[in-house]
Design a protein around this motif. Structure first.
Motif, mmCIF file in Angstrom:
data_model
loop_
_atom_site.group_PDB
_atom_site.id
_atom_site.type_symbol
_atom_site.label_atom_id
_atom_site.label_comp_id
_atom_site.label_asym_id
_atom_site.label_seq_id
_atom_site.Cartn_x
_atom_site.Cartn_y
_atom_site.Cartn_z
ATOM 1 N N HIS A 97 0.863 -1.179 0.000
ATOM 2 C CA HIS A 97 0.000 0.000 0.000
ATOM 3 C C HIS A 97 0.903 1.233 0.000
ATOM 4 O O HIS A 97 1.863 1.312 0.781
ATOM 5 N N VAL A 98 0.611 2.172 -0.879
ATOM 6 C CA VAL A 98 1.567 3.256 -1.116
ATOM 7 C C VAL A 98 1.843 4.064 0.155
ATOM 8 O O VAL A 98 2.974 4.555 0.341
ATOM 9 N N GLU A 99 0.870 4.169 1.044
ATOM 10 C CA GLU A 99 1.090 4.955 2.254
ATOM 11 C C GLU A 99 1.906 4.181 3.292
ATOM 12 O O GLU A 99 2.341 4.752 4.294
ATOM 13 N N ARG A 100 2.113 2.872 3.060
ATOM 14 C CA ARG A 100 2.871 2.056 4.019
ATOM 15 C C ARG A 100 4.217 1.612 3.457
ATOM 16 O O ARG A 100 4.903 0.794 4.062
ATOM 17 N N ALA A 101 4.587 2.131 2.305
ATOM 18 C CA ALA A 101 5.867 1.754 1.700
ATOM 19 C C ALA A 101 7.024 2.235 2.576
ATOM 20 O O ALA A 101 6.935 3.266 3.244
ATOM 21 N N ARG A 102 8.092 1.473 2.574
ATOM 22 C CA ARG A 102 9.265 1.854 3.352
ATOM 23 C C ARG A 102 10.526 1.361 2.663
ATOM 24 O O ARG A 102 10.464 0.568 1.720
ATOM 25 N N LEU A 103 11.648 1.834 3.151
ATOM 26 C CA LEU A 103 12.942 1.468 2.593
ATOM 27 C C LEU A 103 13.825 0.979 3.737
ATOM 28 O O LEU A 103 13.906 1.639 4.777
ATOM 29 N N GLN A 104 14.445 -0.161 3.539
ATOM 30 C CA GLN A 104 15.321 -0.658 4.588
ATOM 31 C C GLN A 104 16.513 0.272 4.778
ATOM 32 O O GLN A 104 16.935 0.986 3.870
ATOM 33 N N ALA A 200 10.845 0.629 -5.336
ATOM 34 C CA ALA A 200 10.550 1.755 -4.448
ATOM 35 C C ALA A 200 10.185 3.000 -5.249
ATOM 36 O O ALA A 200 9.265 3.751 -4.883
ATOM 37 N N ASP A 201 10.889 3.226 -6.352
ATOM 38 C CA ASP A 201 10.591 4.376 -7.200
ATOM 39 C C ASP A 201 9.228 4.227 -7.866
ATOM 40 O O ASP A 201 8.476 5.200 -7.985
ATOM 41 N N LEU A 202 8.909 3.000 -8.291
ATOM 42 C CA LEU A 202 7.589 2.747 -8.869
ATOM 43 C C LEU A 202 6.488 3.099 -7.877
ATOM 44 O O LEU A 202 5.496 3.756 -8.236
ATOM 45 N N VAL A 203 6.644 2.669 -6.632
ATOM 46 C CA VAL A 203 5.629 2.972 -5.613
ATOM 47 C C VAL A 203 5.473 4.478 -5.458
ATOM 48 O O VAL A 203 4.353 5.003 -5.398
ATOM 49 N N ASP A 215 1.027 -4.330 -6.391
ATOM 50 C CA ASP A 215 1.023 -5.783 -6.196
ATOM 51 C C ASP A 215 2.344 -6.338 -6.716
ATOM 52 O O ASP A 215 2.702 -6.116 -7.870
ATOM 53 N N VAL A 216 3.086 -7.051 -5.873
ATOM 54 C CA VAL A 216 4.381 -7.587 -6.291
ATOM 55 C C VAL A 216 4.325 -9.091 -6.569
ATOM 56 O O VAL A 216 5.351 -9.730 -6.783
ATOM 57 N N GLN A 217 3.101 -9.654 -6.565
ATOM 58 C CA GLN A 217 2.804 -11.001 -7.061
ATOM 59 C C GLN A 217 3.420 -12.132 -6.251
ATOM 60 O O GLN A 217 2.725 -13.062 -5.851
ATOM 61 N N ARG A 218 4.727 -12.094 -6.014
ATOM 62 C CA ARG A 218 5.399 -13.204 -5.334
ATOM 63 C C ARG A 218 6.021 -12.707 -4.034
ATOM 64 O O ARG A 218 6.801 -11.759 -4.034
ATOM 65 N N ASP A 219 5.686 -13.390 -2.947
ATOM 66 C CA ASP A 219 6.137 -12.969 -1.626
ATOM 67 C C ASP A 219 7.607 -13.329 -1.416
ATOM 68 O O ASP A 219 8.163 -14.193 -2.091
ATOM 69 N N GLY A 220 8.239 -12.632 -0.500
ATOM 70 C CA GLY A 220 9.634 -12.893 -0.166
ATOM 71 C C GLY A 220 10.177 -11.805 0.731
ATOM 72 O O GLY A 220 9.583 -10.728 0.874
ATOM 73 N N ASP A 221 11.324 -12.087 1.352
ATOM 74 C CA ASP A 221 11.915 -11.109 2.267
ATOM 75 C C ASP A 221 12.217 -9.785 1.572
ATOM 76 O O ASP A 221 12.080 -8.715 2.163
ATOM 77 N N HIS A 222 12.638 -9.844 0.292
ATOM 78 C CA HIS A 222 13.049 -8.621 -0.406
ATOM 79 C C HIS A 222 11.888 -7.661 -0.593
ATOM 80 O O HIS A 222 12.057 -6.443 -0.538
ATOM 81 N N VAL A 223 10.669 -8.184 -0.808
ATOM 82 C CA VAL A 223 9.513 -7.287 -0.961
ATOM 83 C C VAL A 223 8.911 -6.922 0.399
ATOM 84 O O VAL A 223 8.335 -5.846 0.557
ATOM 85 N N ARG A 224 9.059 -7.793 1.393
ATOM 86 C CA ARG A 224 8.601 -7.437 2.746
ATOM 87 C C ARG A 224 9.380 -6.234 3.267
ATOM 88 O O ARG A 224 8.835 -5.382 3.967
ATOM 89 N N LEU A 226 10.315 -3.801 1.626
ATOM 90 C CA LEU A 226 9.788 -2.591 0.980
ATOM 91 C C LEU A 226 8.376 -2.254 1.440
ATOM 92 O O LEU A 226 7.778 -1.292 0.964
ATOM 93 N N GLY A 227 7.848 -3.054 2.357
ATOM 94 C CA GLY A 227 6.526 -2.775 2.908
ATOM 95 C C GLY A 227 5.420 -3.684 2.423
ATOM 96 O O GLY A 227 4.248 -3.454 2.751
ATOM 97 N N ALA A 228 5.733 -4.707 1.633
ATOM 98 C CA ALA A 228 4.688 -5.607 1.134
ATOM 99 C C ALA A 228 4.109 -6.440 2.275
ATOM 100 O O ALA A 228 4.840 -6.916 3.143
ATOM 101 N N ARG A 229 2.793 -6.611 2.239
ATOM 102 C CA ARG A 229 2.099 -7.436 3.218
ATOM 103 C C ARG A 229 1.065 -8.294 2.496
ATOM 104 O O ARG A 229 0.481 -7.861 1.491
ATOM 105 N N PRO A 230 0.801 -9.510 2.990
ATOM 106 C CA PRO A 230 -0.160 -10.390 2.315
ATOM 107 C C PRO A 230 -1.583 -9.855 2.401
ATOM 108 O O PRO A 230 -2.041 -9.437 3.465
ATOM 109 N N VAL A 231 -2.266 -9.858 1.273
ATOM 110 C CA VAL A 231 -3.664 -9.420 1.190
ATOM 111 C C VAL A 231 -4.493 -10.594 0.664
ATOM 112 O O VAL A 231 -4.156 -11.169 -0.378
ATOM 113 N N PRO A 232 -5.571 -10.981 1.348
ATOM 114 C CA PRO A 232 -6.419 -12.055 0.829
ATOM 115 C C PRO A 232 -6.966 -11.716 -0.558
ATOM 116 O O PRO A 232 -7.131 -10.537 -0.893
#
Length: 261
Positions: A97-104, A200-203, A215-224, A226-232
């Motif tokens: 979600h764009v308002e929850r994006a973050r950068l490590q 990050a720039d895309l977001v 939507d980053v389609q495939r889960d993983g530590d690298h997208v987590r 950046l702020g990705a979270r699972p959505v049903p």
């Protein structure tokens, strides 16, 4: 068996029940990779996963023939060899979600120390897509899919983000925009951190264009990171269906270090 299976399960994009489809593995097979089919799929929360080889196509049939026969996985018209194109809709699905994006922290430090990194959007879409399939052992970005995506880009539905070191393209990502959701298909990196920088720039650019989620389609530590979270799936389909007033995606060249805050 094969002909009987097709006769029993053949359907259409409009009739496809994505919400009731399997959580793991394909929701459907078949169809085609033309721009109209691609756009119809993304609007229904699906993305394509073509089989690049005859062996991969055979694996699809062996693994999912029983589910196709039972009608759990549907077969779409438009393809003489439906097992050559799978359509996926993971449940749940990793979404930023764009308002929850973050950068490590480590990437923020890196961006502050690389003042010659810049980003653009839609500067070289086809080049980014081709780079995303270079050297990949799982070759789902087939020539047919590339052609369909390039047409979608020409129609304004598909976009790319590029990361540059001087005049050298060092990273990028691409995907398809549907209303307030951007489905990011893949990324590549030729310098450490460049692929994450592209996402990050895309977001950031998508948020400026009125977007709500990437939507980053495939889960993983690298997208987590950046702020990705699972959505049903139900929540993801609601995002796709939400009302949205789109604005053009900003495309100009910008310093990548701005992403570090």
């Amino acid at each position: 068996m094969y002909i009987r299976t097709l006769a029993r399960t053949r359907g259409s994009w409009e009739a496809l029940d994505v919400l009731g489809g399997p959580a793991d593995g394909p929701v459907a097979f078949g169809g085609d990779l033309g721009p109209q089919s691609l756009l119809a799929a993304y609007r229904r929360g699906l993305y394509p996963f073509p089989a690049a080889t005859a062996e991969q196509r055979i694996v699809n049939e062996l693994m999912y023939e029983a589910e196709v026969e039972a009608g759990v996985v549907k077969v779409l018209p438009g393809c003489d060899d439906p097992y050559s194109i799978a359509w996926c809709s993971p449940d749940p699905r990793p979404v930023i979600h764009v308002e929850r994006a973050r950068l490590q922290r480590s990437l923020r430090r890196q961006l502050r120390s690389t003042p010659d990194w810049t980003t653009t959007a839609d500067r070289c879409f086809e080049r980014v897509v081709r780079q995303c399939r270079t050297g990949r052992s799982e070759q789902w970005l087939t020539d047919d899919l590339l052609r369909g995506l390039c047409v979608l880009h020409g129609l304004g539905h598909a976009h790319s983000v590029e990361v540059w070191e001087g005049d050298e393209l060092i990273g990028g990502t691409f995907g398809v925009r549907v209303g307030g959701v951007f489905s990011a298909d893949s990324q590549f990196t030729l310098r450490s951190g460049a692929g994450k920088t592209a996402v990050a720039d895309l977001v950031r650019r998508f948020a400026a264009a009125g977007g709500r989620a990437v939507d980053v389609q495939r889960d993983g530590d690298h997208v987590r990171l950046l702020g990705a979270r699972p959505v049903p799936r139900e929540g993801y389909l609601a995002l796709l269906a939400g009302r949205h007033e789109p604005r053009p995606l900003p495309t100009g060249r910008l310093p990548a270090r701005r992403l570090a805050g």
